[in-house]
Scaffold this active site. Sequence first.
Site, mmCIF file in Angstrom:
data_model
loop_
_atom_site.group_PDB
_atom_site.id
_atom_site.type_symbol
_atom_site.label_atom_id
_atom_site.label_comp_id
_atom_site.label_asym_id
_atom_site.label_seq_id
_atom_site.Cartn_x
_atom_site.Cartn_y
_atom_site.Cartn_z
ATOM 1 N N HIS A 55 19.297 -10.856 -11.216
ATOM 2 C CA HIS A 55 20.602 -10.182 -11.153
ATOM 3 C C HIS A 55 21.482 -10.808 -12.249
ATOM 4 O O HIS A 55 21.290 -11.978 -12.590
ATOM 5 C CB HIS A 55 21.174 -10.468 -9.762
ATOM 6 C CG HIS A 55 22.437 -9.735 -9.420
ATOM 7 N ND1 HIS A 55 23.670 -10.121 -9.872
ATOM 8 C CD2 HIS A 55 22.653 -8.644 -8.636
ATOM 9 C CE1 HIS A 55 24.587 -9.299 -9.381
ATOM 10 N NE2 HIS A 55 24.005 -8.399 -8.643
ATOM 11 N N ASP B 263 18.056 -17.973 -5.772
ATOM 12 C CA ASP B 263 19.095 -17.003 -5.441
ATOM 13 C C ASP B 263 18.594 -16.229 -4.221
ATOM 14 O O ASP B 263 17.741 -15.346 -4.343
ATOM 15 C CB ASP B 263 19.333 -16.076 -6.642
ATOM 16 C CG ASP B 263 20.262 -14.924 -6.310
ATOM 17 O OD1 ASP B 263 20.746 -14.853 -5.155
ATOM 18 O OD2 ASP B 263 20.507 -14.091 -7.203
ATOM 19 N N GLN C 222 19.360 -11.703 -1.640
ATOM 20 C CA GLN C 222 18.605 -10.563 -1.118
ATOM 21 C C GLN C 222 17.507 -10.983 -0.153
ATOM 22 O O GLN C 222 16.820 -10.132 0.404
ATOM 23 C CB GLN C 222 17.977 -9.780 -2.284
ATOM 24 C CG GLN C 222 18.979 -9.199 -3.255
ATOM 25 C CD GLN C 222 19.790 -8.076 -2.639
ATOM 26 O OE1 GLN C 222 19.384 -7.474 -1.643
ATOM 27 N NE2 GLN C 222 20.937 -7.794 -3.210
ATOM 28 N N LYS D 198 26.066 -9.793 2.504
ATOM 29 C CA LYS D 198 24.756 -9.138 2.540
ATOM 30 C C LYS D 198 23.996 -9.528 3.806
ATOM 31 O O LYS D 198 22.935 -9.005 4.093
ATOM 32 C CB LYS D 198 23.950 -9.529 1.304
ATOM 33 C CG LYS D 198 24.563 -8.995 0.004
ATOM 34 C CD LYS D 198 23.584 -9.066 -1.125
ATOM 35 C CE LYS D 198 24.239 -9.002 -2.492
ATOM 36 N NZ LYS D 198 24.749 -7.685 -2.851
ATOM 37 N N CYS E 177 23.131 -4.112 -11.553
ATOM 38 C CA CYS E 177 23.484 -5.415 -12.122
ATOM 39 C C CYS E 177 22.238 -6.159 -12.566
ATOM 40 O O CYS E 177 22.155 -7.386 -12.436
ATOM 41 C CB CYS E 177 24.298 -6.268 -11.149
ATOM 42 S SG CYS E 177 25.853 -5.526 -10.699
#
Lengths: 420, 150
Positions: free
Chosen positions: A137, A214, A217, A240, A378
């Site tokens: 991202h 990261d 997600q 999220k 993104c």
Amino acid sequence: MSISPDANKPASDQALFDVERIRRDFPLLTATVHGRPLVYFDNAATSQKPSVVIEAERHYYQTENANVHRGVHALSERATAEYEEVRRLVARFLNAESEREIIFVRGATEAINLVASSFGRMAVKAGDEILVTAMEHHSNIVPWQLLCGEKGATLRVVPMNDAGEVLLDEYERLLTPKTRLVALAHVSNALGTVNPVRRMIEAAHRSGIPVLLDGAQAVPHLRVDVRELDCDFYVLSSHKLFGPTGVGVLYGRERLLDAMPPYQGGGDMIRSVTFEKTTFNELPYKFEAGTPNIAGTIAFGEAIRYVSALPWPAVMAHEDALLREATIALGTINGTRIIGTAAEKVGVLSFLMDGIHPHDIGTILDQYGVAVRTGHHCAQPVMDRYGIPATARASFAFYNTREEISVFADALKRVKEVFG
Amino acid sequence: MADLQALYQEIILDHNKNPRNFRVLPDADRVVDAYNPLCGDHYTLYVRLDGDRIADVTFQGSGCAISKASASVMSTVLKGKSIADAQKIFEVFHQLVRGEFKGERDLEHLGKIAAFAGVSEFPTRVKCAILAWHAVRGAVSANEQTVTTE
């Protein structure tokens, strides 16, 4: 998390998971859009919130509002206790060794910026390298570019194959004595790929290189154990994960966080201040300048309690079934192509339709109540990798249903009809 | 789905599928980029001027149906117009897609651009419709090289 049928899954998983009951916890899921029931398939952008989260924000402002870590009065003490309780919850949720390793920030983006700025100042110099993957991202690219630009360091990129899987041989080749940090997505937002992070972390650690994951997600779909992964940093966003916007978490190994300089200066992050010299507060407060998002953090605590109480094996089986069904449904529509076909993926379905731009797909689906994301997500370098400007992306959460997949598939057929 | 039919009119679908003047113009006086970073729509527009007239408009690139059809229709509408007339058409088109057109209710006289009136019901798509027009307007009135609708 494979999309192929898994014979080993207990049949009782589906029975354990009552999706209709779960849906009643999320008030916005009963909304209508253009006169049709909302089918919310934009969960990778942000998730919907359960009533307990919405109620927690209201309750905090109505009965507890005070600043944290300051007053001796009753309200401030209560707000501080609740705020710090969420830190303990997050530490348990990620299985961190200590709550001193949990830093509250505005979101995953700020968490990465914190590490780029602070770890970068401490450990990165001219000629060094930072390693990311081809599927990051923008928030896991740009902070490193800024750091590299400032330090005269170089950003290196691990390539991926057409399925959207990192090339592990290339990765190991790119781990060199110059590499200061590996920063990679646990799960790709644009492709749904679950990266083999355990293996990648092991490889980096063999050369003494720390790894940032990261997890923005990943946490809505997988259970994460930072000690089992053995990662050095892990970042996530509350919004999220069924919590409010404006709250995020940086997990950092205590040894590293201790050595790192502060990120922002201000109140809360100091022990004492004179015009000559300031001494900084201990962890985690050293990295938390200014009044935080107290209400949001407390409500985020409710989101964590909520997801922690879910029957996870059943949740994952349900999400697998949704992805499998959507993948099959898309396959029955001529001229569609899925972007991101990794063997290991979560419920993210990026796709194209021959001769129809994703933007038009999104507009037509919206008329049928189906919310999807269209664009570059993104992740422009991912789009460039496939030589496409954009995709349409349906992304699922545990509260989505197989009936919604049928509505989605029917609406896609209408897209085809409109464009003949 | 009356709304969808209003947006994806026959003219728009036709120009999307078979865009007119979809080619490079080797002797262009103005070449301008039109780019919407939000959705990746990206066109290059070519304008050949003959004094104060627009002798030819062509374009290349890719994007959604609305942006492509809009560029295509524009190329047919502006060809042969004086720059002053073109400015007036830009203005009408802007008003039309923003739902601000105050002219007669009968849009017949506007010709093909009337097909874009339905865009005003879709606020997220207004930028798509305006992209190419904005670029050419910039190209004929100034020396802009890249135009975005951001």
